[in-house]
Design an enzyme around this catalytic site. Structure first.
Site, PDB file in Angstrom:
ATOM      1  N   ASP A 374       0.801  -1.213  -0.080  1.00 31.86           N
ATOM      2  CA  ASP A 374       0.004   0.016  -0.270  1.00 31.86           C
ATOM      3  C   ASP A 374       0.754   1.453   0.099  1.00 31.86           C
ATOM      4  O   ASP A 374       1.807   1.254   0.701  1.00 31.86           O
ATOM      5  CB  ASP A 374      -0.876   0.020   1.192  1.00 31.86           C
ATOM      6  CG  ASP A 374      -1.759   1.032   1.378  1.00 31.86           C
ATOM      7  OD1 ASP A 374      -2.647   1.157   0.304  1.00 31.86           O
ATOM      8  OD2 ASP A 374      -1.751   2.043   2.262  1.00 31.86           O
ATOM      9  N   GLU A 411       1.702  -0.521  -5.222  1.00 29.56           N
ATOM     10  CA  GLU A 411       0.913   0.662  -5.310  1.00 29.56           C
ATOM     11  C   GLU A 411       1.920   1.915  -5.455  1.00 29.56           C
ATOM     12  O   GLU A 411       2.143   2.575  -4.524  1.00 29.56           O
ATOM     13  CB  GLU A 411      -0.157   0.785  -4.270  1.00 29.56           C
ATOM     14  CG  GLU A 411      -1.228   1.899  -4.540  1.00 29.56           C
ATOM     15  CD  GLU A 411      -2.228   2.488  -3.508  1.00 29.56           C
ATOM     16  OE1 GLU A 411      -3.223   2.661  -3.645  1.00 29.56           O
ATOM     17  OE2 GLU A 411      -1.908   2.177  -2.394  1.00 29.56           O
TER      18      GLU A 411
END
Length: 724
Positions: A374, A411
């Site tokens: 993330d 990401e």
């Protein structure tokens, strides 16, 4: 230094009872009135058994005093015994350590650390705070933990604790699957949301074991990898807002605020005994591997649940705040590149080692196949928050011998403005391709000038990745993900509808590239619904026809809706849960997705790990000539594998609001064109199971209705004629 509160001496409790044991049933074990202990060892960090002793090792550089709290029962608030660690005997460098004799699996523990409370220097030690071990492999948390009970002796049940666990598990012959990237079809899902709805018909709703019950469904659909949203321990009750419409208390549903990075979330366990979530997670992984499905974990190393300077003290802040976090120049405040209050100091050597240890644990002990990181751009920031060309942590992860075969997905952006799609450091790193998402959405919405971009996305985004030496499989292609609209909502809402989040609809992206096609939200208008269904087919088919690695948002295959909410992070209810009744209502769309996944598998030319060469693909306009990439919207292309035995394909795309007639190119092998996919017709004629269709009546021209897609497969002329 502030005086430590000594009102909690090592209490002599005669016999306590701990419930331990694997999932076959907990057993009772007596606890001595007082554990004996000795110096212990500084390595490895965390808790590890050495014979009959449990060795506890904790990092704290600036701490001046450490106490180990042992609890006779995980539900107790007050400790059974407190062990003060003498810095002369229980400290080696920055590591505090102690060996507890006779400790056993199931024992609950925590720490208290004293040191300077000097926020202007970055130090926030609090000797009263009960701290979780960063290396904890299981937690026991209060049922409604509000982050309010930091000190021991508060209201019953407010203190979270770590559990001593054992590594034994019968993995049998389980090994990492090591699928090639070209074989992956990723399915993103939430452990709880997948099966918590009453319609899921599983034995243990909302748990790791509930995932096991859905494996036959995954096999039917055809996915090869399951990407699970964060399941490292977090606090669902940290959100204090209420739904302004229903009055319902909101929760941290997504789990993007990690507390312990090596501990599976207890809330996804059955609660059969304290710590059962560890064994149940392993059972889930083993079962998925037996079904030939890889397990990818969404990990959140960019920030923690401790928030900004007003947040709770849970572990890192109380262990060594100035080491673990990026601080502003005044040292009192936190740099916030995560949008969540703090940013982990990822490239400090101590923190780098910790992150690497966590990843190794999930691979070695828990057998996971890979990770999605993330806001991974944060992992490339130095101690001053600057992006560096060759980030030590990213290189360390990519080159680590233990992690050498695991899948790494970034990401490739953060909340501090770093957008590194196509530029994320390291050839091993794949990336969520946010450009793919936006361009494919805009193309099918009918935005002008998108044909060239759409063609590039379909071909693997060479314009983004080739210059950095990467391949199509470095692109994780997706149209929808947990963050944003579901596929159904993408074609049903022109605007976000997040009022249930209690933030006055300010949260969530305003740039969705969505459309409602005549009515905002659900409608009984058959014409609007027909267009929406066709657009969902177009988007899903485009995803599965594109080079790169496709990722499907779980539930999209049966038209799951979040009622227009594009940021359902706090909605632990039917807004987010998988309503499996929709599978029956939308069976035809499920069958379309299932057959498209199978079509991709039967035509490996679509998923090759190299970019198309000029001789592999030929683009043309509806008139049959060279496309005008700025003016044309509708496109066609012929795909062939030069020198291969695969069937040539012809793909036709019409994103316009009017029907168009395409002039078809000649077949490449002297055969005939057979229609395999047509999103404009109703099920089951929208896709052929095994391309067993009849040849087109007119081999020169084909009419495509508005907003539709057709895939043609070249078949042998004689065989096709026999079926005609």
């Amino acid at each position: 230094m502030r005086k430590v509160d000594d009102t909690l001496p090592a209490r002599r409790v005669f016999l306590g009872v701990l419930r331990i044991g694997p999932g076959r049933g907990p057993a009772a074990m007596t606890v001595p009135a007082k554990f004996d202990y000795s110096t212990g060892s500084p390595l490895p960090l965390g808790v590890h058994f050495q014979g009959t002793d449990a060795n506890f090792a904790l990092f704290s550089r600036h701490g001046s005093r450490v106490r180990l709290l042992l609890f006779a029962d995980p539900s107790h608030t007050r400790p059974h015994q407190v062990i003060d660690l003498d810095p002369h005997h229980h400290r080696t460098g920055d590591i505090w350590h102690v060996a507890v004799h006779g400790a056993h699996r199931g024992l609950a523990y925590a720490f208290q650390v004293d040191g300077p409370h000097e926020p202007h220097l970055g130090h926030r030690f609090d000797p009263q705070a009960v701290l979780l071990d960063p290396y904890a492999t299981a937690l026991v948390t209060p049922e409604h933990w509000e982050f309010s009970g930091a000190a021991v002796g508060g209201p019953e049940g407010v203190v979270a604790k770590a559990l001593v666990t054992a590594d034994h598990f019968d993995w049998g012959h389980d090994r990492p699957l090591k699928h090639h990237w070209s074989e992956l079809v990723i399915y993103e899902a939430h452990v709880r949301g997948l099966s918590i709805h009453p319609s899921s018909a599983v034995r243990h709703p909302g748990t790791y074991l509930g995932v096991i019950d859905k494996i036959p469904y995954f096999k039917r659909l055809g996915i090869t990898a399951l990407e699970l949203m964060p399941l490292q321990a977090f606090n669902p009750y940290e959100v204090t807002r209420y739904n302004p419409v229903t009055g319902e208390r909101l929760r941290n549903y997504w789990g993007y605020n990690t507390i312990a990075f090596q501990a599976p979330h207890a809330g996804y366990g059955t609660g059969a005994y304290p710590g059962c979530q560890v064994e149940e997670f392993k059972r889930m992984v083993k079962a998925l591997h037996e079904a030939d499905i890889e397990v990818l974990l969404d990990v959140v190393f960019n920030h923690t649940a401790e928030g900004d300077e007003t947040g709770p003290i849970l572990n890192f802040r109380g262990l060594d705040n100035s080491i673990y976090y990026l601080l502003e120049e005044d040292r009192r405040h936190y740099r916030n590149y995560s949008g969540c209050g703090n940013t982990v100091n990822c490239n400090h050597p101590v923190v780098r080692s910790y992150i690497l240890d966590c990843l190794r644990y999930w691979v070695v002990e828990m057998h996971v196949d890979g990770f999605r990181f993330d806001l991974a751009s944060i992992l490339g920031r130095d101690r001053n928050g600057h992006l560096v060309p060759n980030p030590p942590l990213l290189e360390l992860i990519a080159e680590d011998p233990i992690l050498r075969d695991v899948k790494l997905i970034a990401e490739a952006w953060d909340a501090g403005g770093a957008y590194l799609v196509g530029r994320f450091p390291g050839e091993r790193w794949c990336e969520w391709n946010g450009v793919y998402r936006d361009d494919v959405r805009r193309y099918w919405r009918g935005d002008p000038g998108m044909a060239g971009a759409f063609a590039s996305r379909l071909c693997g985004s060479a314009d983004i990745y080739e210059h950095s030496g990467k391949a199509p499989v470095n692109s994780i292609n997706f149209v929808t993900c947990h963050d944003g609209f579901t596929l159904n909502d993408l074609v049903s809402y022109a605007c976000k509808h997040n009022s249930a989040n209690g933030e006055d609809n300010r949260d969530g992206s305003d740039h969705n590239f969505s459309a409602n096609y005549g009515c905002e939200g659900p409608t009984g208008d058959h014409g609007i619904n027909a267009v929406r269904r066709r657009q969902m087919k177009n988007l899903m088919a485009s995803l599965l026809l594109s080079r790169g690695v496709p990722m499907i948002l779980g539930g999209d295959e049966f038209c799951r809706t979040q009622r227009g909410n594009n940021n359902a992070y706090c909605q632990d209810n039917e807004i987010s849960w998988f309503d499996w009744r929709l599978l029956d209502e939308n069976r035809s769309f499920f069958e379309f997705v299932r057959k498209m996944i199978a079509f991709r598998a039967r035509h490996p030319v679509l998923s090759r790990e190299q970019f198309y060469r000029p001789e592999d693909i030929l683009w043309f306009s509806p008139a049959g000539g060279q496309p005008d990439w700025q003016a044309d919207a509708a496109l066609g292309c012929c795909i062939r594998a030069v020198g291969g035995e695969e069937q040539p394909l012809c793909l036709l795309f019409n994103p316009t609001a009017e029907g168009l007639c395409f002039r078809l190119p000649d077949t490449l092998r002297g055969g005939v064109w057979i229609k395999a996919v047509d999103t404009a017709v109703e099920s089951p004629c929208d896709i052929c199971e095994l391309e067993g269709g009849s040849p087109l009546p007119d081999q020169r021209r084909l009419f495509l209705p508005d907003r539709s897609l057709v895939v043609l497969v070249e078949g042998a002329a004689t065989a096709a004629a026999a079926r005609a």
